[in-house]
Write a protein that holds these residues in place. Structure first.
Motif, PDB file in Angstrom:
ATOM      1  N   VAL A 247      52.398  38.494  48.481  1.00  0.00           N
ATOM      2  CA  VAL A 247      53.664  39.149  46.972  1.00  0.00           C
ATOM      3  C   VAL A 247      52.741  40.086  46.806  1.00  0.00           C
ATOM      4  O   VAL A 247      51.354  40.070  46.280  1.00  0.00           O
ATOM      5  CB  VAL A 247      54.652  37.986  46.549  1.00  0.00           C
ATOM      6  CG1 VAL A 247      54.993  37.030  47.725  1.00  0.00           C
ATOM      7  CG2 VAL A 247      53.451  37.016  45.056  1.00  0.00           C
ATOM      8  N   ASN A 248      53.840  41.414  45.984  1.00  0.00           N
ATOM      9  CA  ASN A 248      53.116  41.912  45.574  1.00  0.00           C
ATOM     10  C   ASN A 248      52.961  41.228  43.832  1.00  0.00           C
ATOM     11  O   ASN A 248      54.375  40.901  43.172  1.00  0.00           O
ATOM     12  CB  ASN A 248      54.285  43.018  44.996  1.00  0.00           C
ATOM     13  CG  ASN A 248      53.589  44.484  44.189  1.00  0.00           C
ATOM     14  OD1 ASN A 248      52.590  44.293  43.681  1.00  0.00           O
ATOM     15  ND2 ASN A 248      54.067  45.259  44.517  1.00  0.00           N
ATOM     16  N   CYS A 249      51.704  41.345  43.401  1.00  0.00           N
ATOM     17  CA  CYS A 249      51.776  40.953  42.053  1.00  0.00           C
ATOM     18  C   CYS A 249      51.188  41.191  40.790  1.00  0.00           C
ATOM     19  O   CYS A 249      50.027  41.214  39.593  1.00  0.00           O
ATOM     20  CB  CYS A 249      50.282  39.334  42.600  1.00  0.00           C
ATOM     21  SG  CYS A 249      48.944  40.161  42.572  1.00  0.00           S
ATOM     22  N   ASP A 250      51.790  42.564  40.526  1.00  0.00           N
ATOM     23  CA  ASP A 250      51.040  44.050  39.794  1.00  0.00           C
ATOM     24  C   ASP A 250      51.715  43.270  38.597  1.00  0.00           C
ATOM     25  O   ASP A 250      50.471  43.479  37.797  1.00  0.00           O
ATOM     26  CB  ASP A 250      51.802  45.179  39.902  1.00  0.00           C
ATOM     27  CG  ASP A 250      51.145  45.534  41.329  1.00  0.00           C
ATOM     28  OD1 ASP A 250      49.634  45.196  41.600  1.00  0.00           O
ATOM     29  OD2 ASP A 250      51.786  46.631  42.055  1.00  0.00           O
ATOM     30  N   GLY A 251      52.855  43.031  38.441  1.00  0.00           N
ATOM     31  CA  GLY A 251      53.066  42.899  37.117  1.00  0.00           C
ATOM     32  C   GLY A 251      52.893  40.909  36.625  1.00  0.00           C
ATOM     33  O   GLY A 251      52.590  41.140  35.525  1.00  0.00           O
ATOM     34  N   VAL A 252      52.719  40.299  37.765  1.00  0.00           N
ATOM     35  CA  VAL A 252      51.912  39.048  37.343  1.00  0.00           C
ATOM     36  C   VAL A 252      50.460  39.806  36.531  1.00  0.00           C
ATOM     37  O   VAL A 252      49.525  39.066  35.224  1.00  0.00           O
ATOM     38  CB  VAL A 252      51.299  38.427  38.173  1.00  0.00           C
ATOM     39  CG1 VAL A 252      50.823  36.846  37.457  1.00  0.00           C
ATOM     40  CG2 VAL A 252      53.296  37.996  38.477  1.00  0.00           C
ATOM     41  N   ILE A 253      49.992  40.586  36.872  1.00  0.00           N
ATOM     42  CA  ILE A 253      48.277  40.612  36.541  1.00  0.00           C
ATOM     43  C   ILE A 253      48.734  41.209  35.745  1.00  0.00           C
ATOM     44  O   ILE A 253      47.811  41.317  34.172  1.00  0.00           O
ATOM     45  CB  ILE A 253      47.510  42.152  37.836  1.00  0.00           C
ATOM     46  CG1 ILE A 253      47.714  40.694  38.862  1.00  0.00           C
ATOM     47  CG2 ILE A 253      46.442  42.570  37.231  1.00  0.00           C
ATOM     48  CD1 ILE A 253      47.002  41.750  39.729  1.00  0.00           C
ATOM     49  N   ARG A 254      49.643  42.292  35.103  1.00  0.00           N
ATOM     50  CA  ARG A 254      49.725  43.194  33.892  1.00  0.00           C
ATOM     51  C   ARG A 254      50.001  41.857  33.217  1.00  0.00           C
ATOM     52  O   ARG A 254      49.720  42.261  31.817  1.00  0.00           O
ATOM     53  CB  ARG A 254      50.737  43.986  33.855  1.00  0.00           C
ATOM     54  CG  ARG A 254      50.543  45.502  34.445  1.00  0.00           C
ATOM     55  CD  ARG A 254      51.514  46.366  33.960  1.00  0.00           C
ATOM     56  NE  ARG A 254      52.960  45.951  34.918  1.00  0.00           N
ATOM     57  CZ  ARG A 254      53.114  46.183  35.648  1.00  0.00           C
ATOM     58  NH1 ARG A 254      52.510  47.043  36.705  1.00  0.00           N
ATOM     59  NH2 ARG A 254      53.938  45.771  36.337  1.00  0.00           N
ATOM     60  N   THR A 255      50.638  40.614  33.248  1.00  0.00           N
ATOM     61  CA  THR A 255      50.674  39.672  31.583  1.00  0.00           C
ATOM     62  C   THR A 255      49.453  39.454  32.217  1.00  0.00           C
ATOM     63  O   THR A 255      49.787  38.812  30.579  1.00  0.00           O
ATOM     64  CB  THR A 255      51.723  38.638  32.677  1.00  0.00           C
ATOM     65  OG1 THR A 255      53.077  39.004  32.964  1.00  0.00           O
ATOM     66  CG2 THR A 255      52.460  37.719  31.658  1.00  0.00           C
ATOM     67  N   LEU A 256      48.958  38.794  32.964  1.00  0.00           N
ATOM     68  CA  LEU A 256      47.520  38.025  32.615  1.00  0.00           C
ATOM     69  C   LEU A 256      46.407  39.140  31.828  1.00  0.00           C
ATOM     70  O   LEU A 256      45.928  38.385  30.848  1.00  0.00           O
ATOM     71  CB  LEU A 256      46.739  36.923  34.166  1.00  0.00           C
ATOM     72  CG  LEU A 256      47.720  36.328  34.686  1.00  0.00           C
ATOM     73  CD1 LEU A 256      46.831  36.126  36.194  1.00  0.00           C
ATOM     74  CD2 LEU A 256      47.763  35.339  33.939  1.00  0.00           C
ATOM     75  N   VAL A 257      46.374  40.372  31.632  1.00  0.00           N
ATOM     76  CA  VAL A 257      45.622  40.939  30.984  1.00  0.00           C
ATOM     77  C   VAL A 257      46.052  40.965  29.665  1.00  0.00           C
ATOM     78  O   VAL A 257      45.074  41.001  28.960  1.00  0.00           O
ATOM     79  CB  VAL A 257      45.693  42.839  32.473  1.00  0.00           C
ATOM     80  CG1 VAL A 257      45.050  43.156  30.624  1.00  0.00           C
ATOM     81  CG2 VAL A 257      44.788  42.286  32.806  1.00  0.00           C
ATOM     82  N   THR A 258      48.010  41.122  29.242  1.00  0.00           N
ATOM     83  CA  THR A 258      47.760  41.318  28.164  1.00  0.00           C
ATOM     84  C   THR A 258      47.535  40.054  27.604  1.00  0.00           C
ATOM     85  O   THR A 258      46.873  40.265  26.596  1.00  0.00           O
ATOM     86  CB  THR A 258      49.194  41.456  28.124  1.00  0.00           C
ATOM     87  OG1 THR A 258      49.811  42.225  29.057  1.00  0.00           O
ATOM     88  CG2 THR A 258      49.953  41.663  26.985  1.00  0.00           C
ATOM     89  N   ARG A 259      47.842  38.699  27.893  1.00  0.00           N
ATOM     90  CA  ARG A 259      47.218  37.918  27.259  1.00  0.00           C
ATOM     91  C   ARG A 259      45.803  37.256  27.429  1.00  0.00           C
ATOM     92  O   ARG A 259      45.459  36.119  26.823  1.00  0.00           O
ATOM     93  CB  ARG A 259      48.083  36.502  27.675  1.00  0.00           C
ATOM     94  CG  ARG A 259      49.840  36.342  28.630  1.00  0.00           C
ATOM     95  CD  ARG A 259      50.312  35.254  28.738  1.00  0.00           C
ATOM     96  NE  ARG A 259      51.461  35.432  28.543  1.00  0.00           N
ATOM     97  CZ  ARG A 259      52.307  34.807  28.734  1.00  0.00           C
ATOM     98  NH1 ARG A 259      51.965  32.810  29.065  1.00  0.00           N
ATOM     99  NH2 ARG A 259      53.831  34.649  28.279  1.00  0.00           N
ATOM    100  N   GLY A 260      44.916  37.656  28.241  1.00  0.00           N
ATOM    101  CA  GLY A 260      43.654  37.860  27.892  1.00  0.00           C
ATOM    102  C   GLY A 260      42.712  37.114  28.332  1.00  0.00           C
ATOM    103  O   GLY A 260      41.858  36.929  28.339  1.00  0.00           O
TER     104      GLY A 260
END
Length: 313
Positions: A247-260
């Motif tokens: 699946v497309n995981c662009d949004g999930v990656i942005r969330t993980l980057v934001t949480r460090g």
């Protein structure tokens, strides 16, 4: 009077003229002339013309009134040699001239200042810090570890305490072993390349109940899966993560980057896509020192993993 007589008269006047410094001066009690300085060399007049001849040559026929003026100008141009020898004269400040002359020492007070400015400042070497006893070193390490908000390395602790790193490492191991033997509710362990105090896993339920109190912010199933892919495949591109998950995981990656929990770590050579890896915060949250301590995936894989891979192709 004819022109020839006038010229002779001017020549006689010029020949009879006496410079001011050679004229006799009246002797008084306030102004007593001093004998001339024999060491002083007379001014060199060989390079210039004779003032008398210059005055007589410049004065032409029919201009007798300018002869005396020319003679006075030549006389005023010569230095007053008698004024330099008179006491209390208003002549130039010879001390100031001598002080500013290049190559001379000048004022006596300037010499020490120049010598002092040319010297290098010698400072005493700092005294080495006193070596702490084992009890003092143990207490200092425990005090620092209680206030740190992230794992701190042995080198940093050694620099702060000004103690050799060879003593800090074994002391930390001794402290950790002492906490475990005493059965404390916390422990000292390595994590993310440093040392930090952690609560023991057997008391995690009580700690979570006190800290979270129903306000727990958990990662979604998609975020956990994406984080697992990054942890085991790092460095990995976004397209590779999406291909593994399907699946497309662009949004999930942005969330993980934001949480460090993950971060960018360069680009791929062929495609130029960004690469991602886990962060130090990820290791700290899991209580790991390196990603090599992650559990192996083999026990969790199905037995027909190769058949599933072929079916996907």
């Amino acid at each position: 009077m004819s022109d020839e007589q006038r010229g002779d008269s001017l020549a006689d006047q010029a020949a009879a003229w006496v410079p001011p410094w050679d004229r006799p001066r009246p002797t008084t009690a306030e102004d007593t002339p001093t004998p001339p300085d024999e060491s002083a060399a007379p001014p060199d007049t060989s390079g210039g013309p004779d003032p008398v001849e210059l005055a007589s040559d410049e004065v032409g026929p029919g201009e007798p009134q300018h002869a005396e003026a020319a003679s006075d100008e030549v006389a005023s141009a010569e230095p007053d040699r008698g004024a330099a020898n008179r006491v209390g004269s208003a002549g130039p400040d010879l001390g100031a001239v001598t002080k500013g002359t290049p190559g001379e020492s000048g004022d006596a007070g300037d010499v020490p200042r120049r010598q002092q400015a040319g010297r290098r400042r010698v400072t005493a070497a700092p005294e080495p810090a006193p070596e702490l006893s084992d009890t003092e070193l143990r207490g200092a390490l425990e005090a620092i570890l209680l206030v740190v908000d992230e794992p701190v390395s042995e080198l940093v602790l050694a620099q702060v305490l000004e103690q050799p790193a060879e003593r800090v490492g074994p002391m930390l191991d001794e402290i950790a072993a002492g906490y475990t033997a005493a059965g404390h509710g916390f422990e000292l362990r390595r994590a993310a390349g440093g040392w930090r105090l952690y609560t023991r896993p057997e008391y995690a339920t009580y700690v979570e109940r006190f800290v979270l109190d129903g306000q727990s912010v958990r990662l979604t199933q998609a975020a956990l899966e994406t984080l697992a892919v990054v942890a085991y495949k790092q460095p990995v591109t976004r397209s590779r993560i999406s291909a593994i998950r399907g699946v497309n995981c662009d949004g999930v990656i942005r969330t993980l980057v934001t949480r460090g929990l993950i971060e960018e770590c360069g680009t791929e050579t062929d495609s130029g896509a960004f690469l991602y890896k886990t962060t130090t915060l990820f290791l700290e949250k899991l209580g790991l020192n390196t990603v090599n301590e992650l559990p192996p995936l083999a026990p969790f894989l199905p037995d027909d993993v190769e058949e599933l891979a072929d079916a996907t192709r």
